[in-house]
Design a protein around this motif. Structure first.
Motif, PDB file in Angstrom:
ATOM      1  N   MET A  56       0.856  -1.189   0.000  1.00 57.67           N
ATOM      2  CA  MET A  56       0.000   0.000   0.000  1.00 57.67           C
ATOM      3  C   MET A  56       0.886   1.232   0.000  1.00 57.67           C
ATOM      4  N   GLY A  57       1.398   1.586  -1.194  1.00 55.60           N
ATOM      5  CA  GLY A  57       2.295   2.732  -1.283  1.00 55.60           C
ATOM      6  C   GLY A  57       3.568   2.458  -0.515  1.00 55.60           C
ATOM      7  N   ASP A  58       3.727   3.130   0.633  1.00 56.95           N
ATOM      8  CA  ASP A  58       4.922   2.941   1.462  1.00 56.95           C
ATOM      9  C   ASP A  58       4.663   1.993   2.637  1.00 56.95           C
ATOM     10  N   GLY A  59       3.637   1.163   2.520  1.00 57.83           N
ATOM     11  CA  GLY A  59       3.314   0.236   3.598  1.00 57.83           C
ATOM     12  C   GLY A  59       2.918  -1.129   3.076  1.00 57.83           C
ATOM     13  N   ALA A  60       2.563  -2.019   4.013  1.00 59.20           N
ATOM     14  CA  ALA A  60       2.209  -3.387   3.643  1.00 59.20           C
ATOM     15  C   ALA A  60       1.077  -3.892   4.518  1.00 59.20           C
ATOM     16  N   LEU A  61       0.226  -4.744   3.922  1.00 61.49           N
ATOM     17  CA  LEU A  61      -0.829  -5.460   4.643  1.00 61.49           C
ATOM     18  C   LEU A  61      -0.475  -6.933   4.567  1.00 61.49           C
ATOM     19  N   VAL A  62      -0.284  -7.556   5.731  1.00 66.44           N
ATOM     20  CA  VAL A  62       0.202  -8.937   5.789  1.00 66.44           C
ATOM     21  C   VAL A  62      -0.738  -9.762   6.658  1.00 66.44           C
ATOM     22  N   GLU A  63      -0.979 -10.997   6.242  1.00 65.75           N
ATOM     23  CA  GLU A  63      -1.868 -11.909   6.970  1.00 65.75           C
ATOM     24  C   GLU A  63      -1.057 -13.106   7.478  1.00 65.75           C
ATOM     25  N   PHE A  64      -1.357 -13.524   8.713  1.00 65.20           N
ATOM     26  CA  PHE A  64      -0.715 -14.690   9.319  1.00 65.20           C
ATOM     27  C   PHE A  64      -1.775 -15.616   9.889  1.00 65.20           C
ATOM     28  N   GLY A  65      -1.468 -16.895   9.931  1.00 63.23           N
ATOM     29  CA  GLY A  65      -2.348 -17.842  10.597  1.00 63.23           C
ATOM     30  C   GLY A  65      -2.123 -17.891  12.095  1.00 63.23           C
ATOM     31  N   SER A  66      -1.002 -17.333  12.551  1.00 60.59           N
ATOM     32  CA  SER A  66      -0.648 -17.332  13.974  1.00 60.59           C
ATOM     33  C   SER A  66      -0.279 -15.930  14.406  1.00 60.59           C
ATOM     34  N   VAL A  67      -0.882 -15.446  15.462  1.00 56.99           N
ATOM     35  CA  VAL A  67      -0.555 -14.112  15.956  1.00 56.99           C
ATOM     36  C   VAL A  67       0.842 -14.094  16.563  1.00 56.99           C
ATOM     37  N   VAL A  68       1.294 -15.223  17.123  1.00 62.20           N
ATOM     38  CA  VAL A  68       2.657 -15.296  17.659  1.00 62.20           C
ATOM     39  C   VAL A  68       3.664 -15.053  16.539  1.00 62.20           C
ATOM     40  N   GLU A  69       3.457 -15.718  15.388  1.00 63.48           N
ATOM     41  CA  GLU A  69       4.361 -15.521  14.258  1.00 63.48           C
ATOM     42  C   GLU A  69       4.269 -14.096  13.712  1.00 63.48           C
ATOM     43  N   ALA A  70       3.078 -13.518  13.720  1.00 64.44           N
ATOM     44  CA  ALA A  70       2.920 -12.139  13.247  1.00 64.44           C
ATOM     45  C   ALA A  70       3.752 -11.180  14.095  1.00 64.44           C
TER      46      ALA A  70
END
Length: 592
Positions: A56-70
């Motif tokens: 997103m321009g100068d940013g990123a949207l990332v998805e994880f299956g684990s909040v610990v890994e995020a």
């Protein structure tokens, strides 16, 4: 792929002041950002099993299956960026803000995601300080026992376009992020870290009536139950926005327990027939699937809010002792080498609650061990103070050289350490009032405890008892009777009833006092408390033969006890009330 709804950990990252950097040197800024993308963000996301949804321009949207890994990924990114900035002058440094949230999202056919989960993560990113990571309460709960990172509690924040305030935490980046030690033979990839104290999730109740209007009633009641349980400091209660993602879904309770990191799950259903409604509820051990409690409640829909309140009070009143009993059994099963202050405290409770001298000694031994392991553990200190109050105010042999001084010392330490734990506060205040040592601090603590948790039957009763003996007779008796209503099956109901009888006696209502005292006697006829209460009631009513018969019972229960002993130890603050009892004992034939 059709759009689908799912639970996901969402990471949103953004460069701080990107426009300012670009205005200084656009080509250099873009080149450095692409280097961070390829050398830092993409490898880190891949390593932690995430998926970059979009840039997103100068940013990123990332998805994880684990909040610990995020969160591990977020910490790794921030650490790497910080290292890269070490040799860059301040004006050109590229710094990121990151927000992480665990929530409900909708995945569209093209793989994009949207919904509250994404919105909250974006708002958290905006709140983060440059170079920091902001976590929602839901995300933090899963990682706090898994990662060794420095965390600051930022309190509640009202996020833009998000209806309810949310508790927010900030991670101090720079300390290494290390996984918590877990047993590799038992750890599961989708298992959230459980907090040390008992944890519970209240799932949305199933509407079986076919009436959509009842959804509002049922959801409101479940929210009330969550709110009421949240007042119990000894319980960790999962927030509504985490449990309501299961609404309308058939769930495996054990899987829910793993996903939410809880030991107990409350589920239920509602069925409407005409103007009547039936609510069923059941508490389940999320580890074993065993049912710990189940009940049903019937009512009319004439006053929906009154019915909600009634059911909430009933459910919460039974859940607290049920969970406590399960936790006590869990502590008993622990190997000796793994027993801690909390476990020793739990093991002491069933002995303390019997209100018997030998069991009281066992309880105090366990509580002293707990205090030795953790000298500032409020619940153990408060219950130890209460244990000595039990001894001092009854015809029991003393435990030490000065039980009053020891109880007061423990009570003051408990109040200093207790914070907002209602049980610790109420028992600390109770000890000071019942031992007639500090009415100012003690009475204030009793009032404060009922404000902290008005839904606890135990807190309500103990506060009422202290207030009644502290000469706030009407207010105290009202609370005692509310405690009886909240805990109708409490094993110590005989104590509740005997104390309520005292309140009515001191208020000049001996007939009402007699009815309560006789109910208490029927439940337990081997306690000196109910004996002296009945002697005073019979004497007030002019039933002197009955008073003398009860005096013989008292002397058989507590051989060698004297009226002078009770004059020293009974907790009435009002001298007229104490004289009423002591004079009755002497007239009935209790030796002086």
């Amino acid at each position: 792929m059709a759009e689908k709804r799912k639970l996901a950990a969402i990471l949103v990252a953004d460069v701080v002041g990107f426009s300012r950097l670009a205005s200084l040197d656009e080509d250099d800024t873009l080149a450095r950002f692409r280097t961070v993308q390829t050398d830092v963000i993409i490898p880190s996301v891949r390593q932690h099993s995430g998926r970059i949804v979009k840039w997103m321009g100068d940013g990123a949207l990332v998805e994880f299956g684990s909040v610990v890994e995020a969160v591990r990924c977020a910490v790794e990114i921030q650490d790497s960026v910080k290292e890269r900035n070490a040799d860059v002058d301040d004006a050109r440094r590229m710094v990121f803000r990151i927000g992480v949230h665990l929530g409900d999202v909708i995945e569209e056919e093209d793989g994009d995601i949207m919904g509250d989960g994404v919105n909250v993560a974006a708002r958290l990113e905006a709140l983060a300080a440059p170079g920091a990571i902001c976590l929602s309460d839901d995300a933090y709960r899963f990682v706090r026992s898994r990662l060794e990172v420095a965390v600051t509690d930022l309190g509640e924040a009202q996020l833009k376009n998000i209806a309810e305030p949310m508790k927010v935490y900030s991670i101090e980046v720079g300390a290494p992020s290390r996984p918590r030690e877990v047993n590799p033979t038992t750890a599961k990839p989708d298992e959230a870290a459980r907090p040390d104290k008992p944890s519970i999730a209240v799932l949305p109740f199933t509407n079986m009536s076919g009436d959509a209007e009842q959804e509002y009633f049922v959801d409101g009641m479940v929210e009330d139950i969550i709110t009421a349980l949240s007042r119990f400091d000894e319980l960790f209660v999962v927030a509504r926005n985490s449990t309501f993602i299961y609404k309308g879904r058939a769930v495996d309770v054990r899987r829910v327990g793993r996903e939410l990191g809880v030991r107990y799950v409350l589920e239920g259903s509602v069925r409407k027939a005409g103007e009547r409604v039936r609510i069923t509820g059941q508490l389940i051990d999320a580890e074993t699937g065993a049912h710990l409690w189940a009940d049903k409640y019937d009512g009319r829909l004439d006053d929906v809010f009154a019915l909600q309140d009634e059911i909430t009070a009933s459910v919460v009143g039974i859940l607290e002792p049920t969970v406590r009993k399960a936790e006590i059994e869990r502590a008993r099963r622990k190997p000796a080498g793994h027993i801690g202050a909390y476990d020793l405290y739990l093991q002491a409770l069933p002995h303390l609650y019997t209100i018997q001298p030998d069991e009281n000694t066992i309880a105090l031994d366990l509580l002293e061990q707990s205090i030795a392991l953790d000298p500032n553990y409020g619940p153990a200190l408060a219950h130890a103070a209460w244990g000595l109050v039990q001894r001092v105010t009854r015809a029991w042999p003393p435990r030490g050289a000065d039980d009053v001084a020891q109880s007061v010392a423990w009570a003051r330490r408990a109040l200093a350490a207790g914070g907002d734990d209602a049980k610790t506060v109420v028992l600390g205040g109770f000890a000071l009032v019942m031992l007639r040592q500090d009415y100012v601090v003690g009475m204030e603590a009793l009032h404060r405890a009922t404000e902290i948790n008005p839904g606890s039957g135990f807190v309500t009763f103990i506060a009422g008892c202290g207030l009644m003996f502290g000469d706030e007779t009407e207010a105290g008796t009202t609370l005692i009777e509310r405690g009886i209503a909240l805990c109708p099956k409490d094993p110590n109901l005989f104590v509740f009833l005997a104390t309520a009888a005292c309140g009515h006696l001191f208020a000049g209502e001996p007939e009402a006092a007699l009815a309560l005292a006789q109910r208490s006697l029927a439940l337990n006829d081997r306690t000196d408390t109910i004996a002296w209460v009945l002697i005073a009631i019979y004497d007030t009513l002019g039933r002197f033969d009955d008073a003398k018969a009860m005096a013989r019972t008292l002397l058989s229960v507590a051989p060698g006890v004297t009226a002078s002993h009770y004059e020293r130890v009974l907790p009435m603050r009002n001298p007229r009330s104490r004289a009423m009892v002591i004079d009755a004992l002497r007239r009935a034939g209790v030796p002086d």
